[in-house]
Structure formats: C-alpha cells, structure tokens
Design an enzyme around this catalytic site. Sequence first.
Site, short mmCIF file in Angstrom:
data_model
loop_
_atom_site.label_atom_id
_atom_site.label_comp_id
_atom_site.label_asym_id
_atom_site.label_seq_id
_atom_site.Cartn_x
_atom_site.Cartn_y
_atom_site.Cartn_z
N THR A 1 9.02 0.01 -1.94
CA THR A 1 8.84 1.06 -2.93
C THR A 1 8.33 2.36 -2.34
O THR A 1 8.63 3.43 -2.85
CB THR A 1 7.87 0.59 -4.03
OG1 THR A 1 6.65 0.15 -3.41
CG2 THR A 1 8.46 -0.56 -4.82
N CYS A 2 7.53 2.29 -1.27
CA CYS A 2 6.97 3.52 -0.69
C CYS A 2 8.04 4.41 -0.10
O CYS A 2 7.87 5.63 0.00
CB CYS A 2 5.95 3.18 0.38
SG CYS A 2 4.55 2.25 -0.26
N ALA A 3 9.16 3.80 0.31
CA ALA A 3 10.24 4.57 0.93
C ALA A 3 11.48 4.64 0.05
O ALA A 3 12.51 5.13 0.49
CB ALA A 3 10.61 3.95 2.27
N THR B 1 0.84 -1.19 0.00
CA THR B 1 0.00 0.00 0.00
C THR B 1 0.88 1.24 0.00
O THR B 1 2.05 1.17 0.33
CB THR B 1 -0.94 0.01 1.24
OG1 THR B 1 -1.81 1.14 1.15
CG2 THR B 1 -0.14 0.09 2.52
#
Length: 488
Positions: free
Chosen positions: A454-456, A123
């Site tokens: 991927t979010c970070a 997410t």
Amino acid sequence: HGKLTGKLTRQLQDTITLCSASTPSWCTSLARTCPWLFPFELRQKLFKCVSFSLSRMLHHLHGDGSDGALTTDGGREIRIGRLQRQKVRVNRDQIFESAKKVFAIPNTSKMVLEVEFFQEVGTGTGPTLEFFTLLSKQFKRRKLHLWRDEGGSNADDHVVAPHGLFPAPSTKMQQGTKEHVNRVKNFKILGQAIAKVLQDGRMLDLALAPAFYRGMMGKTLGLYDLVELDPGLGKTLLRLDAAAAKIEHMKREGRPESEWRNVTVDGANIEDLSLMFVLPGHSSSELTKCGSDVPVTAVNLREYVDAVVDACVGSGVSLYFESLRSGVEEILPLARLKMFNEAELEALICGQGENWTPQMLVDCIKFDHGYSAQSLPIQNFCDILSSFSSDQQRAFMRFVTGAPRLPPGGLAALQPRLTVVCKQPSCAVGLSSDAAILSAGTPLADGDLPSAMTCASYLKLPPYSCKEVMSERLQYAMNEGSGSFDLS
C-alpha cells in the site's frame, strides 16, 4: 482568467519569493474573494505553498516526500532534507481513543504523521491512510450522537445520512449537558483530523454535506440549507414560512385578526396542524420553556419556523462548528480554505470517486516486471476494474492504497503511481518455464491471491488463466485482506 492565471503561475515558480514569504498579497486575497478566476489545480498549489511550513512548501514544489534534490536555472543542485515525521503506534480496536492521544501530542501539528498498528508489520503511507479511514468510520458511529440521522438499522450501526453528514441539532435547553459537551470535544477532534489530512495529503472517508463545509467556513445557514439537508422537513417549513409571511403581510396592511387567523397550510388552519414548540423528530427537544405544552398558532407561527431553523442550522449547531474551526486552526489558518468551494473542499478532504474505462486505466497505471498494456491478464484486469461498482472501486482502492477514495484529479493524480506487476505462480517457482509465457496467463496461477504494497500503490497480480478467475480472486483478496497489514 488567462492573464491572471499566468501571473499567479509565475509567482508560484519563484522559489526565493516563496521561501522568504514575500509572495504578493493579491495572490491569496484574490484567490479567496474571486476563486473562479483561477483553475482548481492552481489554487490547490497556492494553498500548499502558503499554508504550511517552509520545508513542506519546498517538498511540494520540488521534493517527493523523501531526500530529494532540485536543480536551479544555473545548474546548481540543492539538497532538500527529509520532512520530520511523528511515528505513532495505535491499537486497531481503539482508534478513536488513540486519535485523541495522537492529536494531543505537541509535534503532531508540525510533523508528518506516520501510523503503525500494534502487532502488525506494515508501516508508512498505507497504514496511515488506513488509520484515517478507520477513524472516519468511528466518527459515523450512532452512539456518539454527532450527526443528523434518518434511522434504519445497518451492520455497523452507523448514522444514515443520504443527504450528507451534518451536526445533529441541539436546543438551548440541551446545551450544557454532558452529552452536548462531549459532542463539542469530538467536533474539535474532527477539525484536527480535517486539518491534518490537508497538511499531510491524506484523506478522510466521510460523506459530509455541502452545508457542513459552508458552516465550517463560518457562512450563515438558513432555511434553504435545511431543505438540502432534510427535504421532508425543509419543504414543510417552506410552506409554513410562506403562511407566516402571508400573515405578516396581512398585518402590515391592517387586515382584521379574523382574516389573518384563517390563513391555511395545505387547506388546514394552523391550529389544526397540532404542532407544538418541539423540534420535529425530537420529542424531548423543546424549542422554548415547556415547549411541549405550547401549541403553534397563527400568532406565533413565525416564531416557530425561526426557532426550528435556528435549532437545526443556526445556534443549535454553532458551538459544534466553533469547536470544529478551533481544531482546524491548531494546524492551519482556516482562512486559507476560502479559495475553495464546497465540492472542491470535499475533494481535498475526502477525495473523490471516478468512472473508469479500460483506456483510462491503461493511461494511468504503470505495468512492470512481466506485464505490459498488451498482456492478456492486464486487458482482463482493466475490463474488470471498469465494471466495478462504486463500492467495489472503494474496496479495491483501499486494498492497494489504504484509502477508499482517490485524491483530487483521480487515479492520474495518485502518488505514488499505481503499479501492477506480474506475481509469478507459487507452484511455478523453480521451474524453467519462460516468464513471458507464464505472464500471458496460466492455470498455474489460479490458486494464488493478489497482494499489495500500500505504501507504494503496488499490486502484485498473478497471471490468471481467464477473466472470471481473476475477478473472483481479486475480489476475494479485496474483501478478506483488509483487516491488517502483513508482509506480502
């Protein structure tokens, strides 16, 4: 212009004026009419400050996308609340249909869009960037009949457009058909997607032609734009246009018909070219009623050239651009984009590529949890990335961020900053070996794969024993790990 740049910079530092929408009108009007007076980065900041809501403007100036705080000159701390987010769940196998539903949600134009995929645990930013990447691939499908296509088979059955994507032409005879109506609707969805990536700071993966951006901004397109889009057809039309101009000149001079009828193109008479009033390359697209039975002659050559140009870059695509602009306008004022040229719009909407060098990578990447710029695996890692082709670079960026291209400003402008940490070898877990020794490179790591958050923009890289093993393992993960978001 140094002084004007300084004045605009100071205006954008005045938070109270920005919050009260009291920014002097010269800021936006001058940036639109004379964009070359200000650097791209400053115009980009101005665009984000005046185009969206107050909360988005504050987060751009002082926040980080989460709960944040800013300290004023008086030392008083002001809390910035979280931006409202619209969370949606989509089917990876039905991206285009899902996008239609997402953009139909009223709050989508106001909130930050966050996407999750069914039956996947990921997410946040990564899956959202992946959503726009997959949506971009859907827009390139041949079966939608949206773009000019030079043909040729490929594995994905995508449009081949070596000079950039541009709407496929339609004649007046075709407008009103079901296919044409569907195209118009799909271009509106594309306009909504373009506006949404600008609003939320995401990216599309579409190689749009410079003429596409000119058309999107409402500029009149002509023969030289067609030369840029289709050099073969364009250069032929240039020769026909020159012949038509010569015939018109001879008529104005009162030359006899026998003379101007003998004007040639590459040594051939106009009638001998066997041209009909049909759009070149589209035998079913007639430029006039019963056009397939109307030959091109010296008498109607000008009419033919103008009709082809109009179908390709004029009225034949105008409804598509109108629909595209209406989609953009649902989320942001299109006039705000006039402060950017075609290349800058491409960077804002679709990101950019970049030539990587080992030193530049060291300067732009953060190394942590066992790694430093001097670590042997990191030196190998930077050498490998520097040798990547453009396709490999795209695959790597998609693996670590969810988007295949970099934002304006390149890797140095990536937010969050790309971080590479040492992933301890799985077979060394529980052993008393010194972590510093392991992170220097060990055969114990050669069986493991790198993983990413991927979010970070966070890459967990095992300390492989040599550059060759690292290159093979990294590329395997890049190519095989792009199908879903799972826990790493």
